[in-house]
Design a protein around this motif. Structure first.
Motif, PDB file in Angstrom:
ATOM      1  N   VAL A  58       0.799  -1.196   0.106  1.00 13.09           N
ATOM      2  CA  VAL A  58       0.178  -0.174  -0.043  1.00 13.09           C
ATOM      3  C   VAL A  58       0.955   1.216  -0.079  1.00 13.09           C
ATOM      4  O   VAL A  58       0.701   2.289  -0.771  1.00 13.09           O
ATOM      5  CB  VAL A  58      -0.926  -0.042   1.351  1.00 13.09           C
ATOM      6  N   LEU A  59       1.863   1.084   0.842  1.00 13.87           N
ATOM      7  CA  LEU A  59       2.784   2.421   0.980  1.00 13.87           C
ATOM      8  C   LEU A  59       3.336   2.664  -0.502  1.00 13.87           C
ATOM      9  O   LEU A  59       3.470   3.672  -0.800  1.00 13.87           O
ATOM     10  CB  LEU A  59       3.744   2.306   2.140  1.00 13.87           C
ATOM     11  N   ALA A  60       4.112   1.636  -1.094  1.00 15.33           N
ATOM     12  CA  ALA A  60       4.816   1.698  -2.232  1.00 15.33           C
ATOM     13  C   ALA A  60       3.893   2.340  -3.221  1.00 15.33           C
ATOM     14  O   ALA A  60       4.326   2.988  -4.069  1.00 15.33           O
ATOM     15  CB  ALA A  60       5.475   0.507  -2.704  1.00 15.33           C
ATOM     16  N   ASN A  61       2.738   1.626  -3.284  1.00 18.57           N
ATOM     17  CA  ASN A  61       1.806   2.042  -4.192  1.00 18.57           C
ATOM     18  C   ASN A  61       1.306   3.700  -4.310  1.00 18.57           C
ATOM     19  O   ASN A  61       0.843   4.345  -5.077  1.00 18.57           O
ATOM     20  CB  ASN A  61       0.521   1.467  -4.341  1.00 18.57           C
ATOM     21  N   ASN A  62       1.763   4.106  -3.065  1.00 24.93           N
ATOM     22  CA  ASN A  62       1.243   5.673  -2.865  1.00 24.93           C
ATOM     23  C   ASN A  62       2.700   6.526  -2.581  1.00 24.93           C
ATOM     24  O   ASN A  62       2.756   7.416  -1.930  1.00 24.93           O
ATOM     25  CB  ASN A  62       0.376   5.852  -1.290  1.00 24.93           C
ATOM     26  N   GLY A  63       3.898   6.016  -3.212  1.00 23.08           N
ATOM     27  CA  GLY A  63       5.078   6.610  -2.802  1.00 23.08           C
ATOM     28  C   GLY A  63       5.375   6.830  -1.614  1.00 23.08           C
ATOM     29  O   GLY A  63       6.137   7.871  -1.194  1.00 23.08           O
ATOM     30  N   PHE A  64       5.097   5.919  -0.606  1.00 26.03           N
ATOM     31  CA  PHE A  64       5.095   5.895   0.869  1.00 26.03           C
ATOM     32  C   PHE A  64       4.818   7.436   1.426  1.00 26.03           C
ATOM     33  O   PHE A  64       5.231   7.849   2.436  1.00 26.03           O
ATOM     34  CB  PHE A  64       6.770   5.824   0.979  1.00 26.03           C
ATOM     35  N   LEU A  65       3.732   7.927   0.634  1.00 23.13           N
ATOM     36  CA  LEU A  65       3.346   9.352   1.586  1.00 23.13           C
ATOM     37  C   LEU A  65       1.697   9.010   0.933  1.00 23.13           C
ATOM     38  O   LEU A  65       1.311   9.495   0.155  1.00 23.13           O
ATOM     39  CB  LEU A  65       3.693  10.287   0.674  1.00 23.13           C
ATOM     40  N   GLU A  75      -1.814  10.397   6.200  1.00 25.59           N
ATOM     41  CA  GLU A  75      -2.624   9.560   6.700  1.00 25.59           C
ATOM     42  C   GLU A  75      -2.197   8.801   7.917  1.00 25.59           C
ATOM     43  O   GLU A  75      -1.298   8.111   7.801  1.00 25.59           O
ATOM     44  CB  GLU A  75      -3.173   8.493   5.476  1.00 25.59           C
ATOM     45  N   PRO A  76      -2.684   9.295   9.043  1.00 24.11           N
ATOM     46  CA  PRO A  76      -2.253   8.585  10.283  1.00 24.11           C
ATOM     47  C   PRO A  76      -2.189   7.153  10.198  1.00 24.11           C
ATOM     48  O   PRO A  76      -1.374   6.414  10.864  1.00 24.11           O
ATOM     49  CB  PRO A  76      -3.033   9.370  11.515  1.00 24.11           C
ATOM     50  N   SER A  77      -3.105   6.480   9.877  1.00 25.57           N
ATOM     51  CA  SER A  77      -3.165   4.840   9.845  1.00 25.57           C
ATOM     52  C   SER A  77      -2.106   4.476   9.119  1.00 25.57           C
ATOM     53  O   SER A  77      -1.703   3.101   9.651  1.00 25.57           O
ATOM     54  CB  SER A  77      -4.480   4.563   9.131  1.00 25.57           C
ATOM     55  N   SER A  78      -1.377   5.203   8.330  1.00 24.23           N
ATOM     56  CA  SER A  78      -0.295   4.425   7.495  1.00 24.23           C
ATOM     57  C   SER A  78       0.798   4.428   8.467  1.00 24.23           C
ATOM     58  O   SER A  78       1.710   3.461   8.478  1.00 24.23           O
ATOM     59  CB  SER A  78       0.251   5.468   6.346  1.00 24.23           C
ATOM     60  N   VAL A  79       1.191   5.565   9.369  1.00 18.00           N
ATOM     61  CA  VAL A  79       2.223   5.299  10.362  1.00 18.00           C
ATOM     62  C   VAL A  79       1.630   4.284  11.559  1.00 18.00           C
ATOM     63  O   VAL A  79       2.471   3.596  11.870  1.00 18.00           O
ATOM     64  CB  VAL A  79       2.336   6.594  10.975  1.00 18.00           C
ATOM     65  N   ASP A  80       0.318   4.525  12.009  1.00 21.05           N
ATOM     66  CA  ASP A  80      -0.080   3.353  12.858  1.00 21.05           C
ATOM     67  C   ASP A  80       0.100   2.029  12.593  1.00 21.05           C
ATOM     68  O   ASP A  80       0.509   1.174  13.308  1.00 21.05           O
ATOM     69  CB  ASP A  80      -1.350   3.851  13.375  1.00 21.05           C
ATOM     70  N   ALA A  81      -0.191   1.528  11.335  1.00 15.95           N
ATOM     71  CA  ALA A  81      -0.108   0.284  10.980  1.00 15.95           C
ATOM     72  C   ALA A  81       1.265  -0.299  10.927  1.00 15.95           C
ATOM     73  O   ALA A  81       1.436  -1.208  11.426  1.00 15.95           O
ATOM     74  CB  ALA A  81      -0.901   0.035   9.614  1.00 15.95           C
ATOM     75  N   VAL A  82       2.204   0.507  10.413  1.00 13.66           N
ATOM     76  CA  VAL A  82       3.645   0.197  10.490  1.00 13.66           C
ATOM     77  C   VAL A  82       3.855  -0.095  11.948  1.00 13.66           C
ATOM     78  O   VAL A  82       4.691  -0.947  12.094  1.00 13.66           O
ATOM     79  CB  VAL A  82       4.488   1.390   9.639  1.00 13.66           C
ATOM     80  N   VAL A  83       3.816   1.089  12.742  1.00 16.44           N
ATOM     81  CA  VAL A  83       4.053   1.025  14.202  1.00 16.44           C
ATOM     82  C   VAL A  83       3.541  -0.402  14.915  1.00 16.44           C
ATOM     83  O   VAL A  83       4.130  -1.090  15.606  1.00 16.44           O
ATOM     84  CB  VAL A  83       3.786   2.116  14.763  1.00 16.44           C
ATOM     85  N   GLU A  96      13.029  -3.603  12.654  1.00 20.01           N
ATOM     86  CA  GLU A  96      13.957  -3.053  11.635  1.00 20.01           C
ATOM     87  C   GLU A  96      13.124  -2.712  10.296  1.00 20.01           C
ATOM     88  O   GLU A  96      13.261  -1.758   9.678  1.00 20.01           O
ATOM     89  CB  GLU A  96      15.297  -3.972  11.147  1.00 20.01           C
ATOM     90  N   TRP A  97      12.281  -3.719   9.865  1.00 19.30           N
ATOM     91  CA  TRP A  97      11.310  -3.272   8.835  1.00 19.30           C
ATOM     92  C   TRP A  97      10.503  -2.177   9.259  1.00 19.30           C
ATOM     93  O   TRP A  97      10.257  -1.188   8.248  1.00 19.30           O
ATOM     94  CB  TRP A  97      10.353  -4.753   8.566  1.00 19.30           C
ATOM     95  N   GLY A  98       9.997  -1.857  10.339  1.00 20.92           N
ATOM     96  CA  GLY A  98       9.161  -0.787  10.582  1.00 20.92           C
ATOM     97  C   GLY A  98      10.260   0.669  10.475  1.00 20.92           C
ATOM     98  O   GLY A  98       9.497   1.567   9.965  1.00 20.92           O
ATOM     99  N   ALA A  99      11.189   0.503  11.057  1.00 22.91           N
ATOM    100  CA  ALA A  99      11.901   1.597  11.027  1.00 22.91           C
ATOM    101  C   ALA A  99      12.229   2.043   9.545  1.00 22.91           C
ATOM    102  O   ALA A  99      12.141   3.392   9.304  1.00 22.91           O
ATOM    103  CB  ALA A  99      13.003   1.351  11.854  1.00 22.91           C
ATOM    104  N   GLY A 100      12.472   1.084   8.756  1.00 24.06           N
ATOM    105  CA  GLY A 100      12.840   1.261   7.472  1.00 24.06           C
ATOM    106  C   GLY A 100      11.708   1.836   6.617  1.00 24.06           C
ATOM    107  O   GLY A 100      11.692   2.666   5.732  1.00 24.06           O
ATOM    108  N   CYS A 101      10.470   1.472   6.717  1.00 20.38           N
ATOM    109  CA  CYS A 101       9.200   1.904   6.109  1.00 20.38           C
ATOM    110  C   CYS A 101       9.054   3.397   6.809  1.00 20.38           C
ATOM    111  O   CYS A 101       8.866   4.020   5.960  1.00 20.38           O
ATOM    112  CB  CYS A 101       8.010   1.296   6.758  1.00 20.38           C
ATOM    113  N   LEU A 102       9.355   3.709   8.165  1.00 23.23           N
ATOM    114  CA  LEU A 102       9.167   5.213   8.463  1.00 23.23           C
ATOM    115  C   LEU A 102      10.171   5.983   7.776  1.00 23.23           C
ATOM    116  O   LEU A 102       9.922   7.210   7.451  1.00 23.23           O
ATOM    117  CB  LEU A 102       8.957   5.214  10.045  1.00 23.23           C
ATOM    118  N   MET A 103      11.386   5.479   7.734  1.00 21.22           N
ATOM    119  CA  MET A 103      12.463   6.108   6.895  1.00 21.22           C
ATOM    120  C   MET A 103      12.210   6.528   5.662  1.00 21.22           C
ATOM    121  O   MET A 103      12.367   7.780   5.317  1.00 21.22           O
ATOM    122  CB  MET A 103      13.759   5.728   7.396  1.00 21.22           C
ATOM    123  N   ALA A 104      11.312   5.913   4.905  1.00 21.96           N
ATOM    124  CA  ALA A 104      11.057   5.827   3.734  1.00 21.96           C
ATOM    125  C   ALA A 104      10.043   6.944   3.477  1.00 21.96           C
ATOM    126  O   ALA A 104      10.005   7.810   2.657  1.00 21.96           O
ATOM    127  CB  ALA A 104      10.561   4.439   2.881  1.00 21.96           C
TER     128      ALA A 104
END
Length: 162
Positions: A58-65, A75-83, A96-104
């Protein structure tokens, strides 16, 4: 993508979430909201299937934003789901995966601010940084728990030697 089965809890729910994650933007947001609520670090309940691939897709399809249509902000749910997924099992790979997604996400925020500038950048960056802080805290907890278990095991083995 994620596999259903392998003893994972609530395979039917995960199937619905997976279908929503592959749908339009509104369905993707709902999928992230369900994931954020369902993947909590509760030890008494079995874990659902691995949702990292769904979230990342989902994040990649939306350019991680993924932005909120009403506010234009993240969208707060994008951060909440990763966390939620990153911290639900206190697993090093998940953290590590979560930190990587949030850095992206941070990188996508920075790129958007450079290209078009936008009013909610500081608030959005704070939301992502709060998520990173939560993951870092969970990583520290994971290390402390692991160390305590190792010490307890060593003590038990020493007691058996006596």
């Amino acid at each position: 993508m994620a596999e259903i089965g392998n003893g994972a809890a609530f395979p039917e729910l995960f199937g619905v979430v997976r279908e929503y994650a592959q749908g339009d933007r509104a369905h993707q947001v709902q999928a992230l909201r369900v994931i954020a609520a369902a993947y909590l670090p509760i030890m008494e309940t079995p874990h659902m299937a691995d949702a990292r691939g769904l979230i990342e897709g989902v994040l990649a399809n939306n350019g991680f934003l993924l932005t909120n249509d009403e506010t234009g902000g993240i969208e707060p749910s994008s951060v909440d789901a990763v966390v939620s997924v990153a911290t639900s099992r206190l697993d090093e790979d998940d953290l590590e995966w979560g930190a990587g997604c949030l850095m992206a996400m941070m990188d996508a925020l920075r790129q958007r601010a450079q290209v078009e500038g936008y009013e909610t950048f500081v608030l959005d960056a704070q939301e992502v940084l709060d998520g990173l802080e939560t993951i870092l805290a969970a990583d520290i907890v994971e290390d402390v728990v692991e160390e305590a278990l190792e010490e307890a095991l060593e003590d038990a083995l020493e007691d058996d030697d006596l």
